[in-house]
Enzyme design. Structure first.
Site, PDB file in Angstrom:
ATOM      1  CE  LYS A  55       0.396   5.425   1.257  1.00 55.08           C
ATOM      2  NZ  LYS A  55      -0.040   5.465  -0.137  1.00 55.08           N
ATOM      3  CG  HIS A  85      -2.905   6.528  -7.219  1.00 56.71           C
ATOM      4  ND1 HIS A  85      -3.483   7.495  -6.431  1.00 56.71           N
ATOM      5  CD2 HIS A  85      -2.881   5.391  -6.467  1.00 56.71           C
ATOM      6  CE1 HIS A  85      -3.792   6.970  -5.256  1.00 56.71           C
ATOM      7  NE2 HIS A  85      -3.430   5.688  -5.255  1.00 56.71           N
ATOM      8  CG  HIS A 118       1.601   1.863  -3.488  1.00 52.33           C
ATOM      9  ND1 HIS A 118       1.536   1.651  -2.128  1.00 52.33           N
ATOM     10  CD2 HIS A 118       0.432   2.472  -3.827  1.00 52.33           C
ATOM     11  CE1 HIS A 118       0.383   2.103  -1.662  1.00 52.33           C
ATOM     12  NE2 HIS A 118      -0.304   2.602  -2.675  1.00 52.33           N
TER      13      HIS A 118
END
Length: 289
Positions: free
Chosen positions: A223, A161, A177
């Site tokens: 995003k 993730h 990220h």
């Protein structure tokens, strides 16, 4: 916003120690160059279109020799193709991929960043003092598979993730990220950088910043707002997020810290005994306050 936030001084002190010993952090303008371009506009969650305020990629240069020659980067990159992009799809972890997980953990545990982290966590009774048990703890936090989607499949883990990124129901990008993954996906024409997001909509970031809030599309999905460290080593991110994860049993932990010149909010959400998500949010940078 910055003035109303209380800085966690103990955590800031530990993270600054990690910052000082992160010898594998790449130097902006030398080891990599970014092009910030325009300020991204508002995009609703789930949108598939965003106005492109950056015609060029975010990364104009990265020293790939360093990515290949530094063991923690090389072993990190080997993990990025081990996962299904969509949640709800059961992950199949092969013996080779398990070995790659172990190799990555072995590589980062050799570094001063992770040795400093282990000493701190063990001193706080948050981690076992035995190095092998600490490695197992890291594996469980980052690589133990769990069910993120309601399909019943073990479809996700913390590492996937946070560092690789996922999609949910074919509509949303979640996670992603990490700057190395962003760079490699941008190079493969899977990521389209749309522009930076200003901190608190006030000031503009700097090309030397090691933390950015940004907007992008990934394989056709947008995003609206993502945030990522830029240039830091994989071990630094694993260390920082692990510490914040272990310091609280709350479902979501938000810690305000001062690291180097940056005032950051570190957000870590847990999924049982594993990381659900974690990311930094830039609040301000002292050299422009």
């Amino acid at each position: 916003m910055a003035t109303s936030l209380s800085v966690n001084q103990e955590l800031s002190d530990v993270l600054n120690q990690l910052w000082k010993v992160d010898v594998n952090r790449l130097k902006p303008g030398v080891d990599y160059k970014i092009s910030l371009q325009g300020k991204a506009g508002f995009v609703a969650q789930g949108s598939k279109q965003a106005r492109d305020m950056a015609r060029m990629p975010l990364f104009s240069y990265v020293d790939e020799d360093k990515l290949r020659s530094i063991e923690t980067y090389a072993s990190f990159i080997s993990l990025l193709d081990n996962y299904e992009m969509s949640t709800g799809v059961a992950e199949t972890i092969t013996p080779e991929e398990l070995q790659e997980n172990q190799h990555f953990l072995d590589a980062i545990l050799k570094t001063a960043v992770m040795k400093t982290t282990h000493r701190y966590l063990a001193s706080k009774k948050l981690s076992p003092s035995d190095p092998l048990q600490f490695k197992k703890q890291l594996f469980d936090i980052w690589f133990r598979m769990y069910q993120r989607d309601r399909t019943g499949a073990e479809d996700s883990c913390g590492f996937e993730h946070v560092f690789v990124g996922e999609t949910r129901a074919g509509k949303d990008i979640i996670g992603l990220h990490n700057w190395v993954q962003f760079y490699l996906q941008e190079k493969a024409n899977n990521v389209d950088y749309k522009g930076y997001k200003a901190r608190d909509n006030k000031d503009t970031p700097d090309a030397d910043d090691h933390v950015l809030n940004l907007q992008f599309s990934w394989k056709g999905l947008v995003k609206p707002l993502g945030s990522s460290f830029i240039g830091v080593s994989p071990e630094f991110e694993v260390a920082l997020f692990t510490i914040v994860f272990l310091m609280s049993t709350e479902k979501t932990t938000k810690a305000v810290v001062k690291v180097d010149e940056y005032l950051l909010e570190i957000v870590v959400c847990r999924h049982g005994r594993a990381i659900g998500t974690s990311y930094p949010k830039m609040i301000s940078s002292n050299n422009r306050q």
